[in-house]
Design a protein around this motif. Structure first.
Motif, PDB file in Angstrom:
ATOM      1  N   GLN A 444      -5.722  -1.577   3.338  1.00 41.15           N
ATOM      2  CA  GLN A 444      -5.441  -1.972   1.781  1.00 41.15           C
ATOM      3  C   GLN A 444      -4.323  -0.596   1.791  1.00 41.15           C
ATOM      4  N   TYR A 445      -5.286   0.768   2.511  1.00 39.98           N
ATOM      5  CA  TYR A 445      -4.724   1.721   2.269  1.00 39.98           C
ATOM      6  C   TYR A 445      -3.434   2.234   3.129  1.00 39.98           C
ATOM      7  N   ALA A 446      -3.028   1.260   4.282  1.00 42.85           N
ATOM      8  CA  ALA A 446      -1.257   1.316   4.558  1.00 42.85           C
ATOM      9  C   ALA A 446      -0.443   0.511   3.669  1.00 42.85           C
ATOM     10  N   ILE A 548       2.238  -6.946   4.189  1.00 40.10           N
ATOM     11  CA  ILE A 548       1.034  -6.586   4.382  1.00 40.10           C
ATOM     12  C   ILE A 548       0.697  -6.762   2.573  1.00 40.10           C
ATOM     13  N   LYS A 549       1.289  -7.100   1.717  1.00 40.32           N
ATOM     14  CA  LYS A 549       0.982  -7.961   0.206  1.00 40.32           C
ATOM     15  C   LYS A 549       0.869  -9.912   0.736  1.00 40.32           C
ATOM     16  N   ASN A 550       2.136 -10.199   1.014  1.00 44.89           N
ATOM     17  CA  ASN A 550       1.669 -11.330   1.640  1.00 44.89           C
ATOM     18  C   ASN A 550       0.773 -11.789   2.406  1.00 44.89           C
ATOM     19  N   GLU A 558      -7.681  -7.947  -2.861  1.00 44.24           N
ATOM     20  CA  GLU A 558      -6.167  -6.897  -3.379  1.00 44.24           C
ATOM     21  C   GLU A 558      -4.990  -6.236  -2.436  1.00 44.24           C
ATOM     22  N   ALA A 559      -4.317  -5.853  -3.358  1.00 45.30           N
ATOM     23  CA  ALA A 559      -3.317  -4.558  -2.248  1.00 45.30           C
ATOM     24  C   ALA A 559      -3.315  -3.953  -3.044  1.00 45.30           C
TER      25      ALA A 559
END
Length: 563
Positions: A444-446, A548-550, A558-559
């Protein structure tokens, strides 16, 4: 519904087949039938991007040593108009292909073009699949096994949807049979104890001992007082079950909704008692798969190949769980027309797998259409010790307790980090730790870091140009190319996860993406470079954010844009 690997493997297949045809026409190879050509990624990058063992497969019919055959094939491969940079023969006869960077730049353009649809493939062709998972007895709260099965089942369903299957999520409500009888007897005992004292009313040894049973009867008494004391046991149990069962089901539904699981169908076991169980038993009888002995009806071990006969209808005429389960699965396949059914069961149900598959064959349904994913136990750890009870309530930890402690994101991510067949040690301290040691925080931090970079540049009126105005060929650093290669793997990860029913591939994959991004970010500046290179790197991190979001969206995690 596109994978760059599909385009590349089609190119390679065509190039290899044409090379063999040319070698045959020039008399260097005899006429032969070419088998399906398989390509895989070599373990070491030094051996190329993709490799095939075709020469070893064909050596016998070609009457040549595999390495010699491979050399002939490579000699005739034409690479013009392909992503192939060079081809080499390695070891006993592997053919290794090295690609130019154009396929990587094509990958980035594809990600930008597809956005939230990047990663979708179509190996399912709309096949109708049901995933049935959790299906906990509605006689108590959801426990850790349900929590793991829920995260696994929901993510398996999501993966299959991304892979082109028509997926239905189903919850089977066990609202009939023995467990409901036991539920009623347990409620009655606790109800009577409230008025007569625990010592005066024995509690059944095999009853449900959970504190929730006491909670139900206390709430019932608050609302209705002692109105059941003068009723018959049957009336009393019926009234208490009718009061408590809907409350339990609501809690289960609410808990699963909070866990981001939404079912398409809630199927009631009791509906099968309206004729479907009898109908199914008659079919088994007509097909010669049941035997009648000791006043009961049994599934024949002799006809099914099982170790022993399994009772279907008891002497008292009541169906067993096995009978209703067979009728339920017939309903899935025959009545509702599912091509494939996937059930997620705890590992303690392993003995039931062979029985259900044998029962499907007895009904004329191929056992291969029923897939069972067995998942192992969960051990919760806090402060280095196993946790079984909630400090707050003094009761066994439920799904709601876990979500209160660690949150939905950590629970769903951690439950999908191990293959279903592996025991899972869930570290509750790590799950809430805000550090790179916590895998869900790290990923999530990325995502948040990329959003922050894009936001800050936007505040300085620096915006990313359209894809067709960006020179992606400027991305040549090892960290840049490694990150793009990792992004290119996403559709193939979906394929593998769908074929193996293992969503744990995706948690590990997205951790790898985050790791490659952090390495890139530490090695390559985005802001402060000359305009054309900055734009290319902006485009790279934009595509990384999409991937990443996908993955997080698929996992229903959560993204965040800020952390």
């Amino acid at each position: 519904m596109y994978s760059i690997y599909e385009e590349i493997t089609e190119q390679l297949e065509t190039a290899v087949k044409n090379a063999i045809s040319r070698a045959i026409s020039e008399g260097e190879l005899p006429e032969a039938e070419i088998p399906k050509i398989m390509f895989e990624r070599p373990r070491e990058e030094a051996f190329g991007d993709l490799s095939t063992n075709l020469a070893m497969q064909m050596a016998k019919q070609m009457k040549m040593a595999p390495r010699n055959l491979a050399q002939v094939i490579v000699k005739h491969i034409k690479t013009e108009g392909t992503y192939i940079d060079k081809v080499e023969v390695a070891g006993p006869g592997f053919i290794n292909f090295y690609f130019n960077n154009e396929w990587l730049y094509r990958t980035l353009r594809l990600i930008d073009e597809k956005r939230e649809h990047y990663g979708e493939i179509n190996i399912g062709n709309g096949e109708k699949v049901m995933v049935e998972f959790v299906s906990a007895n509605p006689t108590g709260p959801l426990h850790m096994g349900n929590a793991r099965g829920g995260a696994l089942g929901d993510c398996i369903a999501s993966v299959l949807e991304k892979a082109g299957y028509n997926v239905t999520r189903e919850y089977y409500i066990n609202d009939a049979g023995n467990q409901i009888e036991k539920f009623g007897i347990s409620l009655e005992a606790r109800y009577l104890q409230q008025f007569m004292g625990e010592d005066s009313v024995p509690f059944p040894e095999d009853g449900y001992h959970g504190e929730d049973i006491i909670d139900h009867v206390k709430d019932y008494i608050k609302e209705h007082g002692d109105n059941l004391l003068d009723k018959s046991p049957e009336e009393r149990r019926k009234a208490l079950v009718e009061y408590a069962l809907p409350r339990n089901l609501k809690r289960i539904r609410d808990g699963l909704t909070r866990y981001r699981i939404n079912y398409d169908v809630w199927f009631s076991e009791s509906s099968l008692y309206e004729g479907e169980i009898e109908e199914t038993m008659n079919i088994l009888r007509e097909r010669g798969y049941v035997v009648e002995k000791d006043g009961a009806v049994w599934l024949s071990a002799e006809k099914t190949g099982l170790e022993k006969d399994e009772v279907l209808i008891r002497q008292n005429g009541y169906p067993t769980y096995m009978a209703s389960d067979i009728a339920y699965h017939r309903n899935k396949f025959v009545k509702r027309g599912f091509d494939r059914v996937i059930n997620l069961w705890g590992a303690d149900h392993h003995g039931h797998v062979a029985r259900m598959k044998a029962a499907m064959e007895a009904l004329g349904i191929s056992k291969d259409r029923l897939q069972i994913v067995l998942f192992q136990l969960v051990h919760l750890y806090k402060d280095g010790e196993i946790v079984r009870m909630s400090k707050r309530t003094g009761r066994a930890i439920t799904l709601d307790d876990l979500l209160d402690e660690v949150g939905v994101d950590a629970a769903r991510f951690f439950f999908n980090m191990k293959t279903s067949g592996s025991h899972l040690d869930f570290d509750m301290d790590l799950a809430v730790e805000q550090s790179n040691n916590n895998p869900v925080f790290y990923v999530q931090y990325a995502h948040a870091r990329i959003c922050s970079i894009l936001r800050k540049l936007n505040e300085e009126n620096i915006e990313m140009l359209p894809a067709d105005r960006i020179n992606l060929a400027l991305l040549t650093q090892p960290e840049e190319l490694a990150l793009i290669k990792k992004l290119a793997e996403y559709p193939e990860e979906i394929r593998m996860a769908a074929q193996t029913l293992e969503p744990s591939r995706l948690t590990h994959y997205v951790i790898d993406v985050a790791s490659h991004f952090h390495r890139f970010y530490n090695a390559c500046r985005v802001k402060g470079e000359r305009e054309d290179l900055m734009q290319a790197r902006l485009f790279l991190i934009h595509c990384t954010r999409i991937v990443i979001k996908n993955v997080l969206d698929l996992l229903k995690i959560e993204a965040p844009e800020k952390m």
